[in-house]
Design an enzyme around this catalytic site. Structure first.
Site, PDB file in Angstrom:
ATOM      1  N   ASP A  13       0.745  -1.288  -0.092  1.00 51.64           N
ATOM      2  CA  ASP A  13      -0.131   0.043  -0.109  1.00 51.64           C
ATOM      3  C   ASP A  13       0.910   1.161  -0.025  1.00 51.64           C
ATOM      4  O   ASP A  13       0.387   2.258   0.516  1.00 51.64           O
ATOM      5  CB  ASP A  13      -0.961   0.187   1.168  1.00 51.64           C
ATOM      6  CG  ASP A  13      -1.716  -1.228   1.294  1.00 51.64           C
ATOM      7  OD1 ASP A  13      -2.172  -1.696   0.126  1.00 51.64           O
ATOM      8  OD2 ASP A  13      -2.040  -1.788   2.405  1.00 51.64           O
ATOM      9  N   LYS A  16       2.031   2.259  -5.118  1.00 53.58           N
ATOM     10  CA  LYS A  16       2.649   1.607  -6.340  1.00 53.58           C
ATOM     11  C   LYS A  16       1.637   2.189  -7.735  1.00 53.58           C
ATOM     12  O   LYS A  16       2.283   2.245  -8.758  1.00 53.58           O
ATOM     13  CB  LYS A  16       2.811   0.111  -6.287  1.00 53.58           C
ATOM     14  CG  LYS A  16       3.684  -0.546  -5.020  1.00 53.58           C
ATOM     15  CD  LYS A  16       3.977  -1.678  -4.784  1.00 53.58           C
ATOM     16  CE  LYS A  16       2.642  -2.192  -4.371  1.00 53.58           C
ATOM     17  NZ  LYS A  16       2.331  -1.970  -2.929  1.00 53.58           N
ATOM     18  N   GLY A  40      -4.204  -4.347  -4.208  1.00 52.21           N
ATOM     19  CA  GLY A  40      -5.338  -3.391  -4.479  1.00 52.21           C
ATOM     20  C   GLY A  40      -4.721  -2.162  -4.680  1.00 52.21           C
ATOM     21  O   GLY A  40      -4.268  -1.217  -4.041  1.00 52.21           O
ATOM     22  N   HIS A  41      -4.503  -1.876  -6.026  1.00 53.02           N
ATOM     23  CA  HIS A  41      -3.805  -0.592  -6.471  1.00 53.02           C
ATOM     24  C   HIS A  41      -4.697   0.500  -7.026  1.00 53.02           C
ATOM     25  O   HIS A  41      -5.524   0.315  -7.898  1.00 53.02           O
ATOM     26  CB  HIS A  41      -2.685  -0.949  -7.511  1.00 53.02           C
ATOM     27  CG  HIS A  41      -1.630  -2.046  -6.978  1.00 53.02           C
ATOM     28  ND1 HIS A  41      -0.938  -2.682  -7.952  1.00 53.02           N
ATOM     29  CD2 HIS A  41      -1.545  -2.236  -5.711  1.00 53.02           C
ATOM     30  CE1 HIS A  41       0.048  -3.458  -7.133  1.00 53.02           C
ATOM     31  NE2 HIS A  41      -0.653  -3.330  -6.027  1.00 53.02           N
ATOM     32  N   GLN A 223       2.045  -5.723  -3.449  1.00 51.91           N
ATOM     33  CA  GLN A 223       2.772  -6.148  -1.975  1.00 51.91           C
ATOM     34  C   GLN A 223       3.969  -5.104  -1.590  1.00 51.91           C
ATOM     35  O   GLN A 223       4.187  -4.435  -2.549  1.00 51.91           O
ATOM     36  CB  GLN A 223       2.837  -7.701  -1.411  1.00 51.91           C
ATOM     37  CG  GLN A 223       1.573  -8.406  -1.371  1.00 51.91           C
ATOM     38  CD  GLN A 223       1.082  -8.917  -2.696  1.00 51.91           C
ATOM     39  OE1 GLN A 223       1.925  -9.255  -3.424  1.00 51.91           O
ATOM     40  NE2 GLN A 223      -0.188  -8.573  -2.984  1.00 51.91           N
TER      41      GLN A 223
HETATM   42  P1  IMO Z   1      -0.614  -4.183  -2.388  1.00 49.92           P
HETATM   43  O1  IMO Z   1      -0.291  -4.627  -3.820  1.00 49.92           O
HETATM   44  C1  IMO Z   1      -1.063  -4.505   1.850  1.00 49.92           C
HETATM   45  C2  IMO Z   1      -0.924  -8.656   3.518  1.00 49.92           C
HETATM   46  C3  IMO Z   1      -1.883  -9.181   4.496  1.00 49.92           C
HETATM   47  C4  IMO Z   1      -1.422 -10.128   5.217  1.00 49.92           C
HETATM   48  C5  IMO Z   1      -0.376 -10.798   4.289  1.00 49.92           C
HETATM   49  C6  IMO Z   1      -0.653 -12.122   3.668  1.00 49.92           C
HETATM   50  O2  IMO Z   1      -2.322  -3.431  -2.610  1.00 49.92           O
HETATM   51  O3  IMO Z   1       0.434  -3.466  -1.647  1.00 49.92           O
HETATM   52  P2  IMO Z   1      -1.986 -12.759   1.696  1.00 49.92           P
HETATM   53  O4  IMO Z   1      -3.501 -12.416   1.315  1.00 49.92           O
HETATM   54  O5  IMO Z   1      -1.013 -12.238   0.581  1.00 49.92           O
HETATM   55  O6  IMO Z   1      -1.717 -14.291   1.820  1.00 49.92           O
HETATM   56  O7  IMO Z   1      -1.622 -11.833   3.100  1.00 49.92           O
HETATM   57  O8  IMO Z   1      -0.010  -9.861   3.405  1.00 49.92           O
HETATM   58  N1  IMO Z   1      -1.050  -8.173   2.152  1.00 49.92           N
HETATM   59  C7  IMO Z   1      -1.154  -6.882   1.803  1.00 49.92           C
HETATM   60  N2  IMO Z   1      -0.920  -5.849   2.684  1.00 49.92           N
HETATM   61  N3  IMO Z   1      -0.967  -4.458   0.714  1.00 49.92           N
HETATM   62  C8  IMO Z   1      -0.992  -5.471  -0.295  1.00 49.92           C
HETATM   63  O9  IMO Z   1      -1.159  -5.355  -1.529  1.00 49.92           O
HETATM   64  C9  IMO Z   1      -1.252  -6.561   0.347  1.00 49.92           C
HETATM   65  N4  IMO Z   1      -1.251  -8.114  -0.206  1.00 49.92           N
HETATM   66  C10 IMO Z   1      -1.097  -8.668   0.965  1.00 49.92           C
HETATM   67  O10 IMO Z   1      -2.633  -7.885   4.753  1.00 49.92           O
HETATM   68  O11 IMO Z   1      -0.888  -9.355   6.239  1.00 49.92           O
HETATM   69 MG    MG Z   2      -3.126  -1.990  -1.736  1.00 46.81          MG
END
Ligand code: IMO
Ligand code: MG
Length: 433
Positions: A13, A16, A40-41, A223
């Site tokens: 988050d 990106k 979630g972009h 992520q």
């Molecule tokens: P973007 O791309 C923030 C976190 C989840 C959890 C851990 C594992 O928007 O930055 P998962 O569903 O991947 O097995 O969850 O990773 N997590 C994220 N946190 N932004 C994300 O994506 C995330 N994708 C997974 O909250 O702690």
């Molecule tokens: Mg996100």
């Protein structure tokens, strides 16, 4: 530079999508190389706000080709819904999207398993996004996964699925969840396969050809570094290699194809889900960041925990991923805080640590060592040149640049496309930290 990777340097988050959208205007192809619909972009264009989970954020730009590489775990239903929604809003995707024939598929049972495994972990739950990511990568790594190529061969996926479900249904039962109905799952897959078929291609060949032809390729990480399965706060991580180190495996481009790496970092830190977060601030400052920064998950809607900039994490990201430049996001959110803390090291059992500890339990008990910087009052939304930032903001950015060991070449001061400060070459030396 023809091949650029954009990746997150914190716990996700970071913004990106916003940077990818900007850079996509000068790219021919935008590629996702890992993760899945857990991402979630968000891209804001005028009054319109787009949230993308599987499609590359470059899709909002009208001319890019969008590729979902072999390293992504693809939930076909989410993908199809996303394409349909964008088309309905006038963003043309048809003919501009290719999905790797080697990409693994996230099936409904993976999502059920994600929930079941979290339930069984009880108090140690990871706080996943419930998008089936861990189970899908798990199947991939134990060599029992289903790929898009399998999905297109009906005789192929049914036996694979039956084999997997025999084992998984026992776990679902233990978690008190309904077993998966194999016939229903097969029927659902047969139906969605028709939508997927025209999109599936050997994207490895496509990208290799494009690279050799000098096309401009933008790789979009999902992520962030601290969620990386190897380098992050394991086991409180996602199941993929989130940084440029995941690009080659997740696309088939050679590692040396990368010309430039841009690390995205927020001016403070946020986290959703469980696990270590030494700079968490549960007081006024954290609430200020959450409110001013609208810190709610774009995928799950969960409130994000907020805290100060963690230089230990960012520095480690720079050191291990080879960052050429950083984009510093949401600097405007800090306006109005009288003082800003910056974590320059951790303290664990009386020892100073310059890198995160291996064990999440240690990471969790680390105390941040802070440096304090003066804040600023001014709203930054209208600032477009670095020189026009308040002196305290310039010094803060300089301090982060020094701490990370990479130049801050972009600063965002708002969610809209134009709320951006370009800073080629980084913060000039005459700005004292
Ligand atoms: P973007 O791309 C923030 C976190 C989840 C959890 C851990 C594992 O928007 O930055 P998962 O569903 O991947 O097995 O969850 O990773 N997590 C994220 N946190 N932004 C994300 O994506 C995330 N994708 C997974 O909250 O702690
Ligand atoms: Mg996100």
């Amino acid at each position: 530079m023809s091949v650029t990777c954009v990746f997150g340097m914190q716990w996700g988050d970071e913004g990106k999508g916003r940077v990818v959208d900007l850079l996509a205007a000068q790219s021919d192809i935008v590629v996702r190389y890992q993760g899945g619909a857990n991402a979630g972009h968000t891209v804001v264009v005028g009054e319109e706000r787009y949230v993308l989970h599987l499609l590359p954020s470059g899709a909002i730009q009208p001319r890019t080709l969008n590729v979902i590489g072999n390293g992504v775990v693809v939930d076909p239903w989410t993908l199809v819904r996303e394409v349909d929604e964008l088309e309905a809003r006038g963003v043309r995707i048809q003919g501009r999207l290719k999905v790797s024939d080697r990409a693994h598929v996230v099936l409904p049972y993976h999502k059920r398993m994600d929930v079941a495994l979290e339930t069984l972990r009880g108090a140690d739950a990871l706080g996943t996004t419930s998008r089936g990511i861990g189970p899908a990568y798990g199947d991939k790594m134990r060599r029992a996964g289903l790929r898009t190529a399998d999905l297109l061969k009906p005789g192929r996926f049914e036996p694979l699925l039956r084999g997997n479900l025999a084992a998984w249904n026992a776990i679902l039962d233990r978690a008190g969840l309904e077993p998966v109905d194999v016939a229903a799952e097969v029927a659902a897959m047969t139906e969605i396969a028709g939508r997927l078929r025209p999109l599936v291609a050997d994207t490895t060949a496509l990208l290799g050809d494009a690279w050799r032809a000098g096309r401009r390729i933008l790789l979009e990480g999902a992520q962030g570094f601290a969620l990386d399965v190897d380098h992050g706060s394991y086991p409180y991580v996602t199941s993929s290699s989130t940084g440029p180190s995941g690009v080659s495996a997740g696309t088939g481009l050679p590692p040396r194809a990368l010309d430039r790496v841009v690390g995205i970092v927020k001016a403070y830190t946020t986290r959703v889900g469980a696990g270590p977060f030494p700079t968490l601030d549960t007081g006024l400052a954290g609430r200020h960041m959450a409110q001013r920064g609208h810190e709610f998950g774009a995928t799950t809607g969960r409130p994000r925990a907020c805290g100060w900039f963690d230089g230990v994490v960012a520095r480690r990201a720079v050191a291990t991923q080879g960052v050429d430049a950083a984009a510093l996001m949401k600097l405007d959110v800090l306006s109005g805080l009288p003082e800003l803390q910056v974590c320059v090291a951790y303290e664990l059992d009386g020892r100073r640590l310059d890198a995160p500890p291996a064990w999440a339990g240690d990471w969790e008990t680390c105390r941040p060592v802070y440096e304090t910087w003066p804040g600023w009052e001014e709203d930054l939304g209208a600032v477009r040149r670095f020189e026009d930032l308040p002196a305290a903001a310039r010094r803060y950015v300089r301090a982060l640049q020094d701490l990370m060991g990479t130049r801050v070449e972009m600063i965002s001061v708002g969610a809209e496309r134009e709320r951006f400060i370009a800073l080629p070459g980084g913060v000039p030396d005459e700005v004292a930290a």
